[in-house]
Design an enzyme around this catalytic site. Structure first.
Site, PDB file in Angstrom:
ATOM      1  N   LYS A  82      -3.032   2.572   3.339  1.00 42.36           N
ATOM      2  CA  LYS A  82      -2.353   2.239   2.085  1.00 42.36           C
ATOM      3  C   LYS A  82      -3.065   1.072   1.401  1.00 42.36           C
ATOM      4  O   LYS A  82      -3.462   0.112   2.067  1.00 42.36           O
ATOM      5  CB  LYS A  82      -0.898   1.868   2.381  1.00 42.36           C
ATOM      6  CG  LYS A  82      -0.035   1.633   1.152  1.00 42.36           C
ATOM      7  CD  LYS A  82       1.411   1.347   1.562  1.00 42.36           C
ATOM      8  CE  LYS A  82       2.310   1.108   0.359  1.00 42.36           C
ATOM      9  NZ  LYS A  82       3.708   0.826   0.746  1.00 42.36           N
ATOM     10  N   SER A 157       7.297   3.631  -1.404  1.00 40.15           N
ATOM     11  CA  SER A 157       6.062   3.421  -2.097  1.00 40.15           C
ATOM     12  C   SER A 157       4.832   3.977  -1.387  1.00 40.15           C
ATOM     13  O   SER A 157       3.773   4.102  -2.012  1.00 40.15           O
ATOM     14  CB  SER A 157       5.874   1.917  -2.328  1.00 40.15           C
ATOM     15  OG  SER A 157       5.757   1.244  -1.081  1.00 40.15           O
ATOM     16  N   SER A 181       9.882   2.395   2.471  1.00 38.16           N
ATOM     17  CA  SER A 181       8.655   2.993   1.951  1.00 38.16           C
ATOM     18  C   SER A 181       7.769   3.740   2.936  1.00 38.16           C
ATOM     19  O   SER A 181       6.800   4.362   2.510  1.00 38.16           O
ATOM     20  CB  SER A 181       7.810   1.923   1.268  1.00 38.16           C
ATOM     21  OG  SER A 181       8.307   1.701  -0.016  1.00 38.16           O
TER      22      SER A 181
HETATM   23  N1  GLN Z   1      11.924   1.589  -2.830  1.00 42.22           N
HETATM   24  C1  GLN Z   1      12.114   0.230  -2.406  1.00 42.22           C
HETATM   25  C2  GLN Z   1      11.670  -0.722  -3.492  1.00 42.22           C
HETATM   26  O1  GLN Z   1      11.272  -0.258  -4.511  1.00 42.22           O
HETATM   27  C3  GLN Z   1      11.373  -0.012  -1.135  1.00 42.22           C
HETATM   28  C4  GLN Z   1       9.936  -0.230  -1.341  1.00 42.22           C
HETATM   29  C5  GLN Z   1       9.233  -0.497  -0.070  1.00 42.22           C
HETATM   30  O2  GLN Z   1       9.750  -0.260   1.013  1.00 42.22           O
HETATM   31  N2  GLN Z   1       8.051  -1.030  -0.194  1.00 42.22           N
HETATM   32  O3  GLN Z   1      11.744  -1.914  -3.333  1.00 42.22           O
END
Ligand code: GLN
Length: 483
Positions: A82, A157, A181
């Protein structure tokens, strides 16, 4: 209707075979590169591919003497990373314009451990900008498409990390999980994703979003490969003071023990309003089959669950507003042209460099930390966080693991929620709790909707009890094979 265009890939473990020399690193890498050539233009999982370096490294591993290769736990395993994790020699953008052109001078500990164990780094994976999002529509470098239906989001994400595995572009990838995410995109793309306990895997070299919530973990086509990779990346790191010195077990040991006699908690709060009927059916069906295999299924309650999403979005944005202060056009990447004063340069750089969601979070985070509101929002959120953690501690006094849906619905359509931040934030309703509580978990595929979209079951475990989570995950995976 979304069409299922992906056959099941990497569902057979590859790591042990590579180590034993039964599988060739070069062959596996070429399969991954072929899939990238065939589909990445559309799926957009990779932002950069280290083709030559990876090819040379795979050949080197294949040429090793068996005894030498056998010592490398991940010998020749192609891995995608990532783009919020640094790898020396490769770009790191965090999918933001503000880091365009940035070449980090060092490698994240988790990635270095992969490399030291013989893994082959294939490239850097698209994600939501600074890991903020649940759909991968917030990347400055374009949306990632779900390989199971290209009109659908892959989740976020770590959408690139999940889509890459689902499309055969790497058997294993690293993602990060601050509020879901790793698990949420794993569920949407039909792959396995593991959330390690806070402190289990070093965050050194991870471009920080919310430091008290961020985790680094693996995504893979099957539980065994994920367990192999977790065993390599876990452990204490002098570069991360929050990393734990607890010994790292062999996560592949005991994987096949099954769930007989295990106590599985089912929290009522995760099966309420808003849960898609197909997801409910798949998850409840899986729980029933685990019971048939000898698990003791117990109804439990996590009473503060309904406060989790607001609590998460106060704490995560507060920490993000502080962490993102360092991107000012001086130290990294992009600098806005045509600024006349220093202050103007900061402002223009941040205005042009950050996307809308990142700006929204910096504003929100700055607000909840500001003098007049700190007690009402930030401090209150910290107190509720404690209650949420206590809910889990109480539950784990009675059960060995907790099983829930990973997401309320299967993958939604691209564009469906992108104008409605609140609807988007609710996509994390079942995942943010584990980050707030510091516990570990995983998402494992447990079914497919009538539209051909994957459905995931979430397994949550006690602090540092990844072994139990993986063991339940393995049992779920076996159920799929016999389904
Ligand atoms: N969807 C969540 C956010 O937008 C989690 C994102 C993540 O785990 N990096 O904060």
């Amino acid at each position: 209707m979304a069409k299922n265009t992906t056959q099941k890939l990497f569902t057979d473990p590859v790591v042990a075979g590579l180590r034993a020399g039964e599988r060739k690193a070069t062959v596996l890498l070429h399969e991954s590169l072929d899939a990238i050539d065939a589909r990445n233009k559309r799926v957009n999982a990779y932002l950069s591919v280290a083709r030559e370096h990876a090819t040379a490294r795979a050949a080197e591993i294949d040429a090793m003497a068996p005894a030498e290769r056998g010592k490398l736990r991940l010998a020749g395993l192609p891995c995608g990373i990532k783009d919020v994790l640094t790898v020396e020699g490769l770009p790191a953008t965090a999918s933001s314009r503000i880091l365009k052109g940035y070449q980090p001078p060092y490698t994240a500990t988790a990635v270095q451990k992969l490399i030291d164990a013989g893994a082959v780094i294939v490239g850097k994976l698209n994600c939501d900008e600074f890991a903020m999002g649940s759909s991968n529509e917030n990347s400055a470098y374009g949306v990632v498409r779900n390989p199971h239906g290209e009109d659908r989001v892959p989740g976020g994400s770590s959408g690139g990390s999940a889509a890459a595995v689902a499309a055969g572009m790497a058997p294993v990838t690293l993602g990060t999980d601050t509020g879901g995410s790793i698990r949420q995109p794993a569920a949407f793309c039909g792959v396995v994703g593991v959330l390690p306990t806070y402190g289990r895997v070093s965050r050194y070299g991870l471009i920080a979003f919310a430091s008290s919530l961020d985790r680094v973990g693996p995504l893979a086509g099957n539980v065994r490969d994920a367990a192999e990779v977790l065993g390599v990346i876990a452990g204490h790191d002098v570069m991360d003071a929050t990393s734990s010195t607890a010994p790292v077990p062999d996560y592949t040991e005991g994987l096949d023990k099954g769930v007989k006699g295990m106590r599985l908690g089912v929290p009522a709060e995760y099966f309420g309003e808003g849960l898609d009927p197909e997801v409910r059916e798949a998850v409840e069906g899986t729980i029933a089959r685990l019971k048939a295999e000898g698990a003791e299924v117990k109804p439990i309650s996590l009473p503060h669950t309904r406060y989790a999403v607001p609590t998460y979005y106060v704490i995560a944005t507060a920490e993000a507003s502080a962490n993102l202060a360092r991107f000012d056009g001086v130290r990294y990447g992009f600098r806005a042209p045509e600024a006349e004063t220093l202050a103007q340069m900061y402002r223009k750089t941040r205005d042009l460099g950050f996307g809308a969601e990142v700006k929204r979070r910096i504003l929100l985070g700055t607000y909840v930390l500001s003098a007049g509101y700190y007690d009402a929002y930030y401090k209150k959120a910290q107190q509720v966080r404690r209650l949420l953690a206590q809910d889990f501690l109480n539950a784990f006094a009675e059960v060995d693991a907790i099983v829930t849906p990973t997401t309320p619905t299967p993958a939604f359509k691209i564009g469906e929620k992108s104008d409605d931040p609140l609807a988007m934030y609710l996509a994390d309703i079942y995942t943010v709790t584990a980050n707030l509580a510091g516990i570990c978990g995983a998402s494992v595929p447990c079914g497919v909707s009538k539209d051909g979209l994957p459905i995931g079951i979430q397994i949550l475990g006690k602090h540092f009890d990844e072994a139990t989570v993986l063991r339940v995950g393995q049992a779920v995976e076996r159920l799929q094979e016999t389904a």
